[in-house]
Write a protein that holds these residues in place. Structure first.
Motif, short mmCIF file in Angstrom:
data_model
loop_
_atom_site.label_atom_id
_atom_site.label_comp_id
_atom_site.label_asym_id
_atom_site.label_seq_id
_atom_site.Cartn_x
_atom_site.Cartn_y
_atom_site.Cartn_z
N ARG A 126 14.39 6.46 11.47
CA ARG A 126 15.18 7.62 11.92
C ARG A 126 14.65 8.92 11.34
NH1 ARG A 126 20.87 5.38 9.70
NH2 ARG A 126 20.41 5.22 7.49
N ARG A 127 13.82 8.81 10.30
CA ARG A 127 13.16 10.01 9.79
C ARG A 127 11.98 10.36 10.69
NH1 ARG A 127 12.92 7.85 3.57
NH2 ARG A 127 14.81 8.82 2.80
N PRO A 128 11.47 11.60 10.56
CA PRO A 128 10.36 12.00 11.44
C PRO A 128 8.99 11.57 10.91
CG PRO A 128 11.13 13.87 10.14
CD PRO A 128 12.01 12.71 9.77
N HIS A 129 8.95 10.63 9.98
CA HIS A 129 7.67 10.22 9.39
C HIS A 129 7.72 8.76 8.97
CE1 HIS A 129 9.63 10.15 5.51
NE2 HIS A 129 10.13 11.35 5.76
N ILE A 130 6.53 8.17 8.77
CA ILE A 130 6.42 6.82 8.21
C ILE A 130 6.43 6.92 6.68
CG2 ILE A 130 5.15 5.86 10.18
CD1 ILE A 130 2.54 6.29 8.54
N ALA A 131 6.36 5.78 6.02
CA ALA A 131 6.20 5.66 4.55
C ALA A 131 7.50 5.67 3.76
CB ALA A 131 5.23 6.71 3.99
N GLY A 132 8.65 5.84 4.45
CA GLY A 132 9.94 5.77 3.75
C GLY A 132 9.98 6.74 2.58
N ASN A 133 10.53 6.28 1.47
CA ASN A 133 10.66 7.16 0.31
C ASN A 133 9.34 7.44 -0.37
OD1 ASN A 133 13.38 7.46 0.66
ND2 ASN A 133 13.92 5.77 -0.71
N ALA A 134 8.30 6.73 0.02
CA ALA A 134 6.99 6.97 -0.60
C ALA A 134 6.21 8.06 0.14
CB ALA A 134 6.18 5.67 -0.62
N PHE A 135 6.82 8.66 1.15
CA PHE A 135 6.13 9.67 1.98
C PHE A 135 5.58 10.82 1.13
CE2 PHE A 135 6.60 13.63 4.58
CZ PHE A 135 5.59 13.36 5.49
N ASP A 136 4.30 11.13 1.31
CA ASP A 136 3.73 12.32 0.67
C ASP A 136 3.02 13.16 1.73
OD1 ASP A 136 1.43 10.76 1.06
OD2 ASP A 136 1.04 10.44 -1.07
N HIS A 137 2.89 14.43 1.44
CA HIS A 137 2.29 15.36 2.42
C HIS A 137 1.83 16.61 1.67
CE1 HIS A 137 5.70 18.34 2.60
NE2 HIS A 137 6.26 17.35 1.93
N LEU A 138 0.99 17.40 2.36
CA LEU A 138 0.55 18.67 1.76
C LEU A 138 1.66 19.70 1.95
CD1 LEU A 138 -3.17 18.90 2.99
CD2 LEU A 138 -2.31 18.08 0.78
N ASP A 139 2.03 20.38 0.88
CA ASP A 139 3.04 21.45 1.02
C ASP A 139 2.36 22.74 1.50
OD1 ASP A 139 1.79 22.53 -1.20
OD2 ASP A 139 3.45 22.16 -2.58
N GLN B 271 -2.27 0.23 -13.06
CA GLN B 271 -1.59 1.52 -12.97
C GLN B 271 -2.54 2.44 -12.23
OE1 GLN B 271 0.33 2.88 -16.59
NE2 GLN B 271 0.03 0.91 -17.57
N GLN B 272 -2.24 2.71 -10.97
CA GLN B 272 -3.20 3.44 -10.13
C GLN B 272 -2.46 4.00 -8.93
OE1 GLN B 272 -5.43 -0.15 -10.12
NE2 GLN B 272 -4.76 -0.76 -8.07
N MET B 273 -3.02 5.09 -8.41
CA MET B 273 -2.41 5.75 -7.26
C MET B 273 -3.32 5.57 -6.05
SD MET B 273 0.38 7.25 -8.35
CE MET B 273 0.76 8.66 -7.31
N PRO B 274 -2.72 5.46 -4.84
CA PRO B 274 -3.57 5.42 -3.65
C PRO B 274 -4.38 6.70 -3.56
CG PRO B 274 -1.23 5.60 -3.06
CD PRO B 274 -1.29 5.44 -4.54
N ARG B 275 -5.70 6.57 -3.48
CA ARG B 275 -6.58 7.73 -3.65
C ARG B 275 -6.28 8.85 -2.67
NH1 ARG B 275 -12.48 6.86 -1.93
NH2 ARG B 275 -11.46 7.42 0.04
N ASP B 276 -5.96 8.50 -1.43
CA ASP B 276 -5.70 9.54 -0.42
C ASP B 276 -4.21 9.71 -0.15
OD1 ASP B 276 -8.52 9.74 -0.16
OD2 ASP B 276 -8.47 7.95 1.11
N GLY B 277 -3.38 9.19 -1.02
CA GLY B 277 -1.94 9.34 -0.87
C GLY B 277 -1.30 8.15 -0.18
N TYR B 278 0.04 8.09 -0.30
CA TYR B 278 0.78 6.96 0.28
C TYR B 278 0.81 7.01 1.80
CZ TYR B 278 2.47 5.85 -4.39
OH TYR B 278 2.53 5.50 -5.70
#
Ligand code: FAD
Ligand code: UDP
Length: 381
Positions: free
Chosen positions: A33-46, A188-195
């Motif tokens: 129902r949100r306008p994006h995928i990834a649920g609460n893990a959604f990241d984007h450029l501000d 302990q690592q982050m997805p390199r290009d974001g979630y």
């Protein structure tokens, strides 16, 4: 007609959609129902071009090689060890509480053995550890509990730690060494290009159709699918017929500052002062190089999107009654933080979703292992 409707494009729904499409060769309509995928893990450029997490900081950590390998199909990784300081009595001190926290707070010069003895002298005897207060006072004593945990927890949950299950504050360890990492997991690592990029790759399959801005309620009357995975709130699925399950919400205030760095570490917690619980500066997590910096302030709230199931015995009892209804629901599987009412981290949701897929595959005849569709009756829940 689709073989599956998957409700919710967070980790639970997306992992299940990917598995159903790629391993069973079935068609999936994935909605959110949100306008994006990834649920609460959604990241984007501000607006400044800095990668931020819309729903608060998401730090990936796990002890499971299998989870790292599975997600690693969709992302490269960037090593990152999370560090948090708490603003207590006018100082920024390491949390989880460690040797440096105690030495700096009380002006002591203990070594690890000295801290063990000191803790033994301040901790309270609790006959049966049941609540989030019990866990902390029986480990570090009343004063550290009051300074680091009581105010933060009351703000975060709107409840006193004595009213919350022990599992909540038990998430935070106590250390007698100088390790100041928030987590000690082996990965302990982050997805390199974001979630969001990770999710895009996960859902890039010809059998998966993604429809955003679409609520399950809109499609419910005209089902165009044979089976369903539901990852939204379980009480909502059943029209709240047994009453509402409590969820804690947050209001996120995102700001950009015209300076390169604002904080010495990614997150600062405020257990004694302020209306927000914590402030996170994203460039620490992402490694992004930028002349400005973006931060998120988290203000806990009783109303708003459901983020946290509230671990208390009475809530667990109500959830169990919904779970019994779910078990009777034909051809529907429930997964994720909201549908199974569990305070799960991302890796735990991925693990739960992979095992839900294994159950689905098993009950539908194991097409993924045998390479052809055998059909058969679905099992609920
Ligand atoms: P969600 O991500 O909530 O996805 C469910 C989706 O279903 C949502 O997008 C929602 O819009 C959609 N939906 C619900 N109902 C409907 C409907 N009726 N119709 C259509 N769509 C619907 N985990 C970590 O491992 N590390 C962290 O550092 C971390 N930090 C966190 C910080 C915050 C502030 C929060 C709230 C959580 C954090 N988590 C963290 C936990 C992590 O967010 C969850 O484990 C994970 O997102 C759960 O995935 P999910 O798919 O179960 O739920
Ligand atoms: N907590 C606290 N003080 C802190 C950090 C955590 O009292 O400085 C308590 C609080 O109840 C919080 C819980 O420990 O909700 C779990 O903390 P965590 O950082 O794991 O919370 P999350 O990241 O899931 O919001």
């Amino acid at each position: 007609m689709h073989d599956w409707l998957v409700v919710g494009a967070g980790f639970a729904g997306s992992v299940l959609a990917e598995r159903l499409a790629s391993q069973r060769g079935e068609t999936v309509l994935l909605i959110d129902r949100r306008p994006h995928i990834a649920g609460n893990a959604f990241d984007h450029l501000d607006q400044a071009g800095i990668l931020i997490h819309r729903y608060g900081p998401h730090i990936f950590h796990t002890n499971s090689q299998a989870i790292v390998d599975y997600l690693g199909r969709f992302t490269a990784w960037r090593p990152y060890a999370h560090r948090v300081l708490a603003y207590v009595d006018g100082q920024l001190l390491p949390i989880p509480i460690n040797l440096d926290t105690v030495n700096r707070l009380y002006g002591l010069n203990l070594d690890s053995a000295g801290m063990e003895a000191w803790l033994a002298s301040v901790r309270e005897a609790v006959a049966r550890i049941k609540t989030s207060e019990d866990v902390v006072v029986s480990t570090v004593g009343r004063d550290l509990y009051e300074k680091f945990f009581r105010g933060y927890t009351r703000k975060q949950w709107g409840l006193d730690p004595s009213e919350l299950a022990k599992s909540v504050t038990a998430r935070i360890p106590t250390r007698t060494n100088r390790d100041d990492r928030y987590f000690t997991d082996s990965f302990q690592q982050m997805p390199r290009d974001g979630y969001t990029r990770l999710f895009e790759r996960m859902l890039d399959h010809p059998n998966i159709t993604v429809r955003l801005g679409t609520d399950y309620r809109e499609l419910q009357q005209n089902p165009s699918w044979a089976r369903m995975v539901y990852t939204g709130p379980i009480d909502e699925y059943f029209g709240f017929r047994l009453g509402r399950l409590p969820y804690r919400s947050l209001r996120f205030v995102h700001v950009t500052r015209d300076q390169q760095w604002a904080q010495p570490v990614a997150t600062i917690n405020y257990p004694q002062t302020e209306d927000y619980t914590r402030v996170t500066e994203y460039k620490h997590l992402t490694g992004q190089v930028h002349p400005q910096t973006s931060l998120t302030y988290e203000y806990p709230s009783a109303t708003g999107d459901p983020y946290y199931p509230v671990p208390r015995p009475e809530n667990e009892a109500l959830f169990k009654r919904y779970e019994a209804l779910a078990a009777e629901e034909p051809d529907v599987w429930f997964a994720g933080r909201l549908a199974t009412y569990r305070y799960y981290n991302m890796d735990q949701v991925v693990a739960q979703s992979l095992s839900t897929f294994a159950r689905i595959d098993e009950s539908l005849g194991g097409v993924s292992r045998r390479g052809h569709r055998l059909g058969g009756a679905a099992h609920a829940g």
